[in-house]
Design a protein around this motif. Structure first.
Motif, PDB file in Angstrom:
ATOM      1  N   LEU A 180      -1.474  -3.090   4.191  1.00 26.64           N
ATOM      2  CA  LEU A 180      -0.405  -4.322   5.320  1.00 26.64           C
ATOM      3  C   LEU A 180      -0.230  -5.136   4.425  1.00 26.64           C
ATOM      4  O   LEU A 180       1.309  -5.488   4.195  1.00 26.64           O
ATOM      5  CB  LEU A 180      -1.651  -4.221   6.809  1.00 26.64           C
ATOM      6  N   HIS A 181      -0.818  -6.003   3.426  1.00 26.92           N
ATOM      7  CA  HIS A 181      -0.102  -7.139   2.959  1.00 26.92           C
ATOM      8  C   HIS A 181       0.723  -6.317   1.725  1.00 26.92           C
ATOM      9  O   HIS A 181       2.049  -6.880   1.700  1.00 26.92           O
ATOM     10  CB  HIS A 181      -0.724  -7.164   1.930  1.00 26.92           C
ATOM     11  N   LEU A 182       0.044  -5.602   1.011  1.00 32.31           N
ATOM     12  CA  LEU A 182       1.189  -4.332   0.442  1.00 32.31           C
ATOM     13  C   LEU A 182       2.756  -3.938   0.692  1.00 32.31           C
ATOM     14  O   LEU A 182       3.974  -4.050   0.244  1.00 32.31           O
ATOM     15  CB  LEU A 182       0.770  -3.376  -0.437  1.00 32.31           C
ATOM     16  N   LEU A 183       2.611  -3.507   1.932  1.00 34.09           N
ATOM     17  CA  LEU A 183       3.454  -3.423   2.858  1.00 34.09           C
ATOM     18  C   LEU A 183       4.885  -4.139   2.828  1.00 34.09           C
ATOM     19  O   LEU A 183       5.999  -3.494   2.692  1.00 34.09           O
ATOM     20  CB  LEU A 183       3.647  -2.033   3.685  1.00 34.09           C
ATOM     21  N   LYS A 184       4.401  -5.065   3.493  1.00 31.59           N
ATOM     22  CA  LYS A 184       5.151  -6.313   3.761  1.00 31.59           C
ATOM     23  C   LYS A 184       5.635  -6.953   2.725  1.00 31.59           C
ATOM     24  O   LYS A 184       6.791  -7.200   2.474  1.00 31.59           O
ATOM     25  CB  LYS A 184       3.637  -7.076   4.319  1.00 31.59           C
ATOM     26  N   GLU A 185       4.622  -7.328   1.956  1.00 31.15           N
ATOM     27  CA  GLU A 185       5.243  -7.458   0.417  1.00 31.15           C
ATOM     28  C   GLU A 185       6.182  -6.744  -0.512  1.00 31.15           C
ATOM     29  O   GLU A 185       7.582  -7.397  -0.894  1.00 31.15           O
ATOM     30  CB  GLU A 185       4.253  -7.330  -0.987  1.00 31.15           C
TER      31      GLU A 185
END
Length: 357
Positions: A180-185
């Motif tokens: 999730l954090h990688l996608l948002k970044e």
């Protein structure tokens, strides 16, 4: 704002059976949208149509303002600017991790491909495994490599098909948080397919619930959980206790108390849905007999306790037996045979016309 991806009036059949039925869907830049539904509802077919892996039969697919599929038009997947992560990760077994990630970077020189691939592997914490082969990695590690490969070409949209289904529960929680954090970044729009409501609520900015090829409700995780528009949607987000009965004087009588009804006519047969956490149990005081239940079993589930309850109710000389579940916060483990009083939480009660499901 122009959607990154738009499916417009998409329908699809296999052997004369319609599996996607007039589906229209938009995904905004940077948004994570989950298609949620039971097996066979058409969600994976919709994703494959968006990817270009399934030829479009009816409707249109647009990437930004560009139509990539429509009548007489079928742009191949590699020309759509998408990143794909499959359920089985689909890593090339004969290529090491670095070469798997670099595979989609053929427009660059060899040295640039290598550096970009290493950059993505660092982002997912897999740069130390660059020389390993897929069979030497765990499921979680393979999932991270697959995500790095999908992100490496800087796609406008990432498509995820049941990406965590092969992971055990503890690893799944950690990996989906990282993803999730990688996608948002990355800033990429994301379309994810899942049958797991908790997964959808964790990952999604917006959820589209599918049933029989159609979207039956769409919105934020909060709106779908707290304001379901049908018994199907309410039940899909977790176990429920269900009752049926006629509307009388603005209420539906249930063996655990009356449920208020606002928008159904007198005499209408209604389905009452109560989440287990909406059935609160308290000590039965002396002289109390209404809405009493007998504890059958109690089980600790970690952060909450599940209490199996037996209730008898009836009128006109007939008696009916019911088996309900109450979910209580923390450790609450009354002994089997204990009599408790049930109280309904109005915020966890939903009433729908009985015939709709």
């Amino acid at each position: 704002m122009t959607p990154v991806l738009r499916l417009e009036g998409v329908s699809h059949q296999f052997d004369g059976i319609r599996v996607v039925d007039d589906l229209t869907l938009d995904i905004a830049p940077g948004e994570v949208l989950c298609l949620l539904g039971p097996s066979g509802c058409g969600k994976t077919t919709a994703l494959r149509i968006a990817a270009g892996l399934e030829p479009l039969q009816t409707g249109r697919v647009l990437m930004g303002n560009t139509e990539v599929a429509g009548p007489g038009l079928q742009t191949p997947p590699e020309e759509r600017g998408i990143g794909l992560v499959f359920q089985d990760y689909a890593l090339f077994p004969h290529l090491n991790v670095l070469d798997n990630v670099a595979f989609g970077l053929s427009v660059f020189t060899k040295s640039v491909r290598r550096e970009k691939a290493l950059t993505e592997l660092r982002r997912v914490g897999m740069d130390s495994a660059a020389d390993k082969f897929p069979h030497e990695l765990s499921g979680g590690q393979q999932q991270r490599v697959a995500l790095a490969r999908a992100l490496a070409p800087n796609p406008r949209i990432i498509l995820l098909d049941e990406p965590y289904s092969g992971l055990d529960s503890a690893l799944r929680a950690q990996v989906r948080d990282d993803v999730l954090h990688l996608l948002k970044e990355s800033g990429a729009a994301t379309l994810m397919v899942t049958h797991d409501p908790e997964e959808a609520m964790f990952m999604a900015d917006r959820i589209a619930v599918m049933r029989d090829g159609r979207i039956v409700q769409e919105g934020s995780p909060h709106s779908l959980y707290c304001y379901p528009n049908s018994a199907f949607v309410a039940g899909f987000f977790g176990e429920v206790n269900a009752f049926t009965g006629p509307v009388k004087d603005g209420h539906v009588a249930t063996p655990v108390g009356p449920a208020a009804v606002e928008d159904l006519a007198e005499g209408t047969q209604a389905t009452v849905i109560v989440r287990p956490e909406g059935l609160r149990v308290t000590t039965l005081q002396a002289g109390q007999s209404d809405y009493a239940a007998l504890v059958m079993e109690s089980r600790l589930l970690g952060r909450s306790s599940l209490v199996h309850l037996h209730v008898q109710s009836g009128e006109n000389g007939s008696t009916k037996e019911w088996h309900f579940h109450s979910r209580m916060p923390g450790i609450f483990l009354p002994d089997a045979g204990t009599r408790l009083r049930i109280e309904l939480d109005p915020g966890q009660i939903f009433v729908f016309p009985a015939q709709e499901d």
